[in-house]
Enzyme design. Structure first.
Site, short mmCIF file in Angstrom:
data_model
loop_
_atom_site.label_atom_id
_atom_site.label_comp_id
_atom_site.label_asym_id
_atom_site.label_seq_id
_atom_site.Cartn_x
_atom_site.Cartn_y
_atom_site.Cartn_z
N SER A 12 0.79 -1.48 -0.05
CA SER A 12 0.31 -0.02 -0.01
C SER A 12 0.72 1.09 -0.05
CB SER A 12 -0.96 -0.06 1.39
OG SER A 12 -1.78 1.32 1.06
N HIS A 37 -1.04 -1.31 -4.56
CA HIS A 37 -2.49 -0.89 -3.82
C HIS A 37 -2.51 0.56 -3.45
CE1 HIS A 37 -6.02 -2.36 -1.43
NE2 HIS A 37 -5.61 -1.41 -0.66
N ASP A 39 -4.80 3.27 -1.75
CA ASP A 39 -5.85 3.63 -0.60
C ASP A 39 -6.55 4.73 -0.86
OD1 ASP A 39 -6.02 1.07 0.94
OD2 ASP A 39 -4.12 1.63 1.52
N MET A 41 -9.31 7.60 0.26
CA MET A 41 -10.13 7.90 1.45
C MET A 41 -10.81 9.20 1.29
SD MET A 41 -7.77 6.35 4.27
CE MET A 41 -6.65 4.87 4.09
N HIS A 70 -8.38 1.03 -4.29
CA HIS A 70 -9.43 0.65 -2.95
C HIS A 70 -10.12 1.73 -2.56
CE1 HIS A 70 -9.86 -0.75 1.45
NE2 HIS A 70 -11.10 -0.60 0.76
N MET A 72 -12.37 4.04 -0.47
CA MET A 72 -13.05 4.10 0.61
C MET A 72 -13.68 5.48 0.76
SD MET A 72 -10.07 2.41 3.24
CE MET A 72 -8.81 2.54 1.95
N MET A 141 -11.42 -6.81 5.09
CA MET A 141 -10.55 -5.91 5.84
C MET A 141 -10.12 -6.26 7.32
SD MET A 141 -10.05 -3.07 4.33
CE MET A 141 -9.39 -2.02 5.86
N GLY A 146 -9.25 3.35 7.32
CA GLY A 146 -8.96 4.81 7.75
C GLY A 146 -7.55 5.16 7.93
N GLY A 148 -3.25 3.50 8.40
CA GLY A 148 -2.18 2.24 8.19
C GLY A 148 -1.67 2.03 9.79
N ASP A 177 -6.49 -7.09 3.97
CA ASP A 177 -5.81 -5.48 3.95
C ASP A 177 -5.96 -5.12 5.70
OD1 ASP A 177 -4.97 -2.86 3.92
OD2 ASP A 177 -6.22 -2.34 2.52
N GLY A 199 1.25 -2.20 4.05
CA GLY A 199 1.89 -0.87 4.05
C GLY A 199 3.21 -0.57 4.81
#
Length: 232
Positions: A12, A37, A39, A41, A70, A72, A141, A146, A148, A177, A199
């Site tokens: 990540s 990956h 992320d 958010m 991904h 979120m 998950m 939200g 790492g 993850d 990550g």
């Protein structure tokens, strides 16, 4: 991309050096990363704010493997096309991010991208039972999304094992993850996960000036996962 259940490590880039993403991505790929990956958010669905479509578009030229985005974010549907156009190879949306996950997965597939569906730790498998045939990947998950560096939630191992039985012989990846490191990689691999997002466990101690550390970290996670499979 042909389907296989070999272990894949997907670092990540949320844990990378934000000032040097291009070289960070090239470094992890050179050191053995299978996927990259990303992320995304929104500060609403999850308590953090990260990458919009322009950032993902900027990452794309540096990714030679497979870019796994991904989302979120909520609502998610209005942004699917933008992330597809930015260059995602696979787009994952959360069951919890909208009222119609079936429609969301249809929208992802309509862009020509692979479709993933994600489950938060408190969300049961039954939430995706009737959309599995639209999914190329299910993301379990193992932390609350939200941030790492969170602690692995161990009861998600049972969820992964039950998901593996639910999938059967369908060509669907199981991704995990959250808190994945050499100590937990074997647990999730033996349960049935084949794509491991990590990550801090990949990026800790390394840098673009010392990328060999990334390689050592990636190999440690992969070896833990593969040796657990062999023991199993």
């Amino acid at each position: 991309m042909s389907f296989d259940r070999n272990i894949k490590i997907a670092p990540s880039i949320l844990s990378a050096d934000f000032a040097d993403f291009g070289r960070e991505i090239r470094a992890i790929e050179d050191q053995g990363a299978d996927w990259v990956h990303v992320d995304v958010m929104d500060g609403h669905f999850v308590p953090n704010l990260t990458f919009g479509p322009p950032a993902v578009k900027a990452f794309r030229p540096h990714v030679n493997t497979f870019m796994d985005v991904h989302l979120m974010i909520a609502p998610v549907d209005p942004y699917i096309e933008a992330y597809a156009e930015a260059g995602a190879d696979l787009i994952t949306a959360h069951v919890e991010a909208g009222p119609h996950i079936h429609r969301t997965l249809q929208a992802i597939r309509a862009t020509g991208k692979k479709a993933g569906v994600a489950l938060n730790p408190g969300t049961p498998l039954e939430a995706i039972e009737y959309v599995l045939d639209l999914a190329d990947l299910v993301l379990v998950m193992s932390v609350n999304p939200g941030f790492g560096g969170q602690k692995f939630i161990h009861n998600q191992v049972d969820k992964i094992a039950r998901l593996r039985g639910m999938i059967g012989d369908r060509p669907i990846h199981i991704q995990v993850d959250g808190g994945v490191d050499p100590k937990t990689a074997g647990l999730v691999a033996r349960a049935g996960a084949d794509v491991l997002v990590a990550g801090s466990a990949v990026f800790k101690g390394g840098s673009v000036a010392a990328p060999q550390v990334y390689g050592e970290n990636i190999r440690a996670i992969r070896e833990a996962a593969e040796s657990a499979l062999h023991r199993g």
